[in-house]
Design an enzyme around this catalytic site. Structure first.
Site, PDB file in Angstrom:
ATOM      1  CB  SER A   1       2.926  21.627 -18.914  1.00 12.70           C
ATOM      2  OG  SER A   1       3.441  21.301 -17.648  1.00 12.70           O
ATOM      3  N   GLY A   2       3.970  18.349 -19.372  1.00 10.98           N
ATOM      4  CA  GLY A   2       5.146  17.515 -19.637  1.00 10.98           C
ATOM      5  C   GLY A   2       4.970  16.714 -20.915  1.00 10.98           C
ATOM      6  CE1 TYR A   3       8.981  17.460 -24.176  1.00 12.26           C
ATOM      7  CE2 TYR A   3      10.623  16.002 -23.231  1.00 12.26           C
ATOM      8  CZ  TYR A   3      10.299  17.171 -23.887  1.00 12.26           C
ATOM      9  OH  TYR A   3      11.293  18.051 -24.256  1.00 12.26           O
TER      10      TYR A   3
ATOM     11  CB  CYS B   1       8.297   3.608 -20.794  1.00 14.33           C
ATOM     12  SG  CYS B   1       9.786   4.341 -20.087  1.00 14.33           S
TER      13      CYS B   1
ATOM     14  CG  ASN C   1       9.767   6.993 -24.486  1.00 13.87           C
ATOM     15  OD1 ASN C   1       9.965   6.980 -25.699  1.00 13.87           O
ATOM     16  ND2 ASN C   1       9.980   8.055 -23.745  1.00 13.87           N
TER      17      ASN C   1
END
Lengths: 339, 339, 339, 339
Positions: C9-11, C145, C306
């Protein structure tokens, strides 16, 4: 299949190259640009650094199966005879052959159309409305980015014979819609973060929308801070009240099977209505609506990436239909979130 | 003169503090915030690092000559009795006392107004319309940021009895209008570069605009990528055709002597119509218009900084009138270009 | 091949889903999220509206061939035993298994590593350096990143034994790197257009870079106005002078055959050195350099998205190698210009 | 006192006009621009719509008490003889007279200085360092925007004889620093949201910084997404360890009484170190620092609005000193939050 991009150094040209270089069924045989002739395409389009293609002059165009034409408005007309000799299929992204009524060119472009007899030869590049005609088309006129968003947003209401009187449309656009040539209005310090009504009335895309939806349109355009993205908001009255569920069903019926139109009209979350941001790079057009309590007033919305579903992507989708390829080829990119 | 800012930790509160700390005729005796009590104001407002003021709890408010109240909507009502005892002049920036008709609170805010008998005591903080009444006011209700822009844009047409039927208004706003509390919709990755129609119909400011201009208003609101700034665009029909020159004269007559309203409707250059960007930090509201060839349709525009002429600055201007100070005091900042 | 996204559910989770849903060789069998369990993935990731996948709780994870783990830092360690039982191949995107020396966890993360004996089991997900080891890997630790951009920028100089003394690294990042949870620092009005040095010294990625390039690193990090994108600039001294042409050849030799690293160091045009903007959505990392006249000082640069080459894309590339798929599968997107 | 702005149509010229039109002690007698001669100033600077001033050609300049010169680099030299005849006090904002060593012009500007004998006549417009000399100055050379931020950030360390060896400086800048003339690199679609290292080594402001702080400087410059704002980050080594408290006291001692320099180095909140955003429009320069655990490495930071404390505001402050006005006159604007 061999294709060419005529006018490949602008933003629409670059987006055509990006999509076609990734198209499994075509070879990009040539791309032309008089200003960039001899230069590698990645100088104009640094995202295409992996390609070895170079621009050639317009006059060097050789025979191809299909030509995508991304010349400035007016310039396609000058070359259309030659283009149709060199390519069996011509997909034009300018405004030169979008309007069916020659008088609309006088009214909106301030000049008589030099070849009105050809207007009828072009099929509008709107797969959702004209898929059958596109299958046998040899000349395709891709609609304007704002016009396409507005047409797709309004079409179900028009199909349902619900529109009553004038539709008031405001289009909001990112800066890439103004093209690649720098100028005072697009200078970053002047353009950053603006809300700039650059066309308060009589935007040219009025004519394109009106000829499809069948009612008068009053259209304004506002520049906002994004680079990509067009959103169209239409305020309109219905000729009879409609229930929320009927509206939902109407849109679902029209677009339920479409590969690139999604109906977005939710009650929950951050993204309740169409927003162009998340469609960046994708060929989707999201459409949606909100209905006033009386059921007589509706706001219809459409959002897309002006360079993709508002231009190059829509052109490739139309081409895929005409060339009998799978319609989604080269257009699978889903869009990004966040971005 | 001693003033207090009640609710000083939000964005409007911070802007009130910025302006009042630079006001030559007042001393900011106190600013209250329950959540920030005890903390220096520069923690909430880092641009005020040079100030030594600290927040105190709301209940610690002591007697002052004037109280600027920047509490959340609803909270002013709860405290209004106490506030009017502690301050001769109360300037409220919430929506609690803006509407004259109590039924509008039911309709737009979904709740019965608890103190309808006080609605008549408040003078609207719109100096351009109610300067005389403000001179003797003891309670002032500052209008909503979008409402103020729309009212100033439409007022000359209303004054000229030109409006015919419904006005369609779209307001575009930066993110500071949503306040200081973080949430999913204001999270930078979700909010950056958006074109987000967060209120497609029945925006609350409809009622404020309609009660002034005297015709029905249909209002939507769109979030765009800026932090500050509101722009209002109104599509409208006139009850009789009007010439361009008459429109120019009408606006010039109404606003010619106003210190903070400029009429912007030019044919040349990048900035032809009102844009909020260059008003960042200033108390100006630019208004303008465009007229269709038939003279019957007009687009009216208003632009301002939502935290200044749309809130704190407008409050200080109204206060200056009521306190008999020079109206421009503390509001001289010209705005920035570019920004 | 069946895969799962644990922590979807995160980026980073959303980006894994975007890439894997378009991966021709895999089926996304499951994605987990305790906070979103039961909800459709498109609520969290509105660009994936065309998918019917729903989140399930972490504990519901069933056996899959490969698990991509995008849990918060620290949480992978808690679940690693279970994860390795349920998936033959585990690709971890957290920082939990990136450092080889357990003491670095004390120093940079302020806690003792609970399972130091497992650190040696993980292969670093840096295909350009460890492609052979990845072919037989069963546990992969994808780098941070900023670390990945810095490592790829510096690696040729390290390979050439040219680095002399400490390298000073500044990383610049968009807001998506801070994740999906709103907070005061990511509130749009506070985060828009910033230049914010949020970590002036001792950024955690120092340790990841230093363990690869073999010299001490001093690293700062600055938040800038973009949503996606990381750029790393390293100032460094060489232990002997080098000619421009030799630098060019050094980078070309190391990266000439890499599918996702491009060397960008030009003298002409707008895009002379690596910029992350045009890599939005793509798996490219552009690296480049500039050399002082004395040949002893160099600035090395790396730029990437990123969430893609800095996370999900790099994970998929590493996975493709370990699973013996064509390395570019699902990663063909070229990036956008302009955007 | 009568002043003129020579070269009033650029961004620095516009900012000088904004400040001087609000200066209680001066009258702006004239502003010159060859390209805009005859046009009202508000066409170039729409925030100055309330002013009736018009541009006149450069050669029409009449005698004034003070001339602010905002011509392109190189052009002041051509006019300096005439300017000093027409104005008792000349404040130059170009780079023409900033460097004391003529050889630095060869090295950094690639041309021999045509009037090296005049370099010694100019006092550097850095009130914090040269206030006494400015009191009797008749020619003032205002420093570059990045140089000023770096000098103010590093000066306390230089004063304390703490600097050891080379300082590595990266400057980040908004787009207004590139001036008013549009071009490909400043075209909004190309410039929006970038992280662009446009000068990786040997930025010209190196020489200005080095001549003040007394150690070698290695300087790079990066364009980021803002319009206004410069932030300078310097990585440096000290020649002996220093305690946190001693650093705090050092900066406080040097800047404690300065009206426009604030020391920002906090442990709490969103704004812990200098950020230019909140200084938009103001004459503040915030400086700060962070110290590594060993006490030998420090990051020093400076942030300002490039058009104000980095140009026009700094010029007005220097002028106020030379003209014996209160130093803060016309510079009281506090900056904005949020913005």
């Amino acid at each position: 299949m061999k294709v060419a991009v005529v006018g490949g150094s602008g933003y629409i040209g670059g987006e055509l190259l990006r999509l076609l270089l990734g198209h499994s069924e075509v070879e990009v045989a040539q791309t032309t640009s008089d200003s960039q002739a001899g230069r590698p395409v990645w100088e104009a389009h640094p995202n295409l650094r992996h390609s070895r293609l170079r621009f050639t002059p317009h006059d060097s165009l050789e025979e191809v199966d299909a030509a995508f034409v991304a010349l400035p408005h007016g310039a396609t007309t000058d070359r259309i005879r030659a283009l149709t000799e060199q390519a069996r299929l011509v997909i034009d992204l300018s405004s030169d052959f979008r309007l069916r009524n020659p008088e609309d060119y006088d009214r909106y472009y301030g000049r008589e159309h030099p070849l009105p007899e050809l207007l009828g030869d072009f099929v509008a590049g709107i797969p959702e409305l004209y898929r059958d005609a596109l299958r046998s088309a040899t000349r395709i006129a891709v609609p304007g980015c704002m016009a396409n968003a507005a047409i797709l947003a309004l079409y179900p209401l028009s199909q349902g014979n619900l529109l009553d009187g004038e539709v008031v449309v405001d289009a909001r656009t990112g800066s890439s819609g103004s093209g690649v040539v720098p100028g005072p209005a697009s200078h970053h310090p002047e353009r950053s973060g603006v809300m700039r009504v650059y066309k308060p009335l009589r935007h040219r895309h009025e004519a394109e929308i009106s000829q499809v939806v069948g009612v008068p349109v009053r259209m304004s355009a506002t520049a906002v801070g994004a680079v990509r993205g067009v959103q169209v908001m239409a305020h309109l009255s219905l000729d009879r009240p409609i229930e929320e569920g009927d509206l939902q069903r109407l849109y679902a019926r029209v677009y339920g099977d479409e590969p690139f139109v999604r109906v977005v009209a939710q009650r929950r979350g951050v993204h309740q209505l169409p927003e162009p941001r998340i469609m960046t790079g994708s060929n989707f057009c999201d459409v949606g609506f909100a209905r006033d309590g009386d059921g007589r007033h509706v706001v219809a919305l459409g959002a897309l990436d002006n360079l993709v579903k508002g231009g190059a992507g829509n052109a490739v989708q139309s081409f895929n239909i005409a060339a009998n390829f799978e319609e989604r080829t080269a257009l699978e990119f889903a869009g990004l979130h966040p971005v």
